[in-house]
Design an enzyme around this catalytic site. Structure first.
Site, PDB file in Angstrom:
ATOM      1  CB  SER A 172      -9.578  -2.138   3.197  1.00 41.66           C
ATOM      2  OG  SER A 172     -10.174  -3.492   2.842  1.00 41.66           O
ATOM      3  NE  ARG A 208      -3.788  -2.265   0.091  1.00 40.72           N
ATOM      4  CZ  ARG A 208      -3.507  -3.369  -0.539  1.00 40.72           C
ATOM      5  NH1 ARG A 208      -2.458  -3.490  -1.269  1.00 40.72           N
ATOM      6  NH2 ARG A 208      -4.330  -4.577  -0.336  1.00 40.72           N
ATOM      7  CD  GLU A 241      -5.977  -0.074   2.531  1.00 39.09           C
ATOM      8  OE1 GLU A 241      -6.387   0.127   1.312  1.00 39.09           O
ATOM      9  OE2 GLU A 241      -5.841  -1.225   2.829  1.00 39.09           O
TER      10      GLU A 241
END
Length: 339
Positions: free
Chosen positions: A231, A161, A327
């Site tokens: 998410s 990520r 995130e």
């Protein structure tokens, strides 16, 4: 003359914040013109795509530039098919496009919301696949010099990520196109749990695609019906010693070994085990079916989401000694801020 505009339809959490100005850029020249205008006016500016990875905590006191450039150019050599995709294309629609054309490999990344331009920034991934495995080149606009540059995939410093676009180039790069290399010699990736039941000898890319879509649909709410950014927390990566220690107390703790010996732990499991599934704060809640997702259940404000995320982080840390990280990008009145 620019008018104040609602950002509610432009962020998948459906947070009802406003921006001072809103424009759409259909080309690099549009992008350059608007950025120059924002700089001349002395206001902050922000480029967005699908709005699936941002949390507006308050009104944005500047110019929102929605990048809508479209187009796909196909080329090939003996080993790969290459797709040069404009940043404004929708990611899931690109996955569908590749399947329709018989280019296989992206099927594990189906139904990930957002635009193609945002995909390398976050190094999007799901079900054992990340975009860095296919990223051949990324072209970006330098917002200081207004010149375009191209990085090879190997230069993008991809990590879980993460990428160079979230670090060294964070303040000066706007991705304008992405070139993907799709291998002609396709191999199914069935490494993640929900795909384990499929037969690696007979499975097709379409079957994987359909399975991924079914699993994601069952676990993740449709943002058109229930606002969310998918998410909300990254799966934390911890030292093996800490994982082994936690396993003694939490025997069903879900973890995946990493190449460097550390363990990636399932954030959703941690949140669920901490008793937070379905927890409500203001108009925001931890989703009752998937603890990794924060949803807008009743006209949530950005502050509701922020407070709920802090509560989740603190509760998980107090129980497991693991600090979760968000995130999505957290946006304040003038740009990105800490949660």
């Amino acid at each position: 003359m620019y008018m104040s505009a609602s950002l509610k339809p432009l962020n998948t959490l459906s947070l009802n914040q406003n921006s001072l100005m809103l424009v759409e850029a259909n080309s690099v020249s549009d992008l350059i013109r608007y950025i120059k205008q924002a700089k001349e006016m002395g206001v902050p500016y922000m480029i967005i795509g699908g709005g699936s990875n941002i949390v507006f905590t308050c009104d944005y006191e500047g110019m929102i530039i929605k990048l809508i450039n479209k187009g796909i150019v196909i080329s090939e050599d003996n080993e790969n098919v290459y797709l040069t995709v404009q940043a404004g294309e929708n990611w899931h629609e690109l996955v569908q496009f590749t399947l329709d054309k018989g280019y296989f490999g992206l099927e594990n990344l189906a139904l990930i919301p957002g635009s193609v331009g945002a995909a390398p920034i976050q190094n999007i991934g799901a079900y054992g696949v990340e975009i860095n495995q296919f990223c051949n080149e990324v072209t970006y606009l330098n917002t200081d010099t207004f010149s375009e540059h191209t990085l090879a995939g190997s230069e993008c410093k991809f990590d879980y990520r993460d990428s160079i676009f979230k670090k060294q180039l964070k303040e000066i790069a706007v991705i304008t196109s992405v070139k993907l290399a799709i291998p002609k010699n396709w191999q199914a990736n069935l490494s993640y749990g929900p795909l384990n039941h499929l037969n690696s000898q007979t499975v097709s890319a379409k079957e994987i695609y359909e399975t991924v879509c079914a699993v994601r649909t069952s676990k993740l709410p449709d943002p058109c019906k229930l606002g969310n950014v998918g998410s909300f927390f990254k799966n934390p990566i911890i030292e093996a010693e800490q994982y082994i220690s936690l396993l003694k107390k939490f025997t069903d703790l879900v973890g995946y070994a990493q190449a460097d010996g550390r363990i990636k732990v399932a954030a959703g499991w941690l949140i669920d085990e901490a008793g937070l599934k379905g927890y409500i704060l203001g108009g925001a809640a931890v989703h009752s079916k998937q603890a990794l997702v924060i949803v807008n259940i009743n006209q949530a404000t950005g502050d509701d989401v922020r407070k709920l995320a802090h509560h989740v982080i603190d509760t998980v840390y107090n129980k497991f000694g693991i600090k979760l990280e968000p995130e999505p990008r957290i946006i304040g009145s003038h740009g990105e801020v800490e949660l």
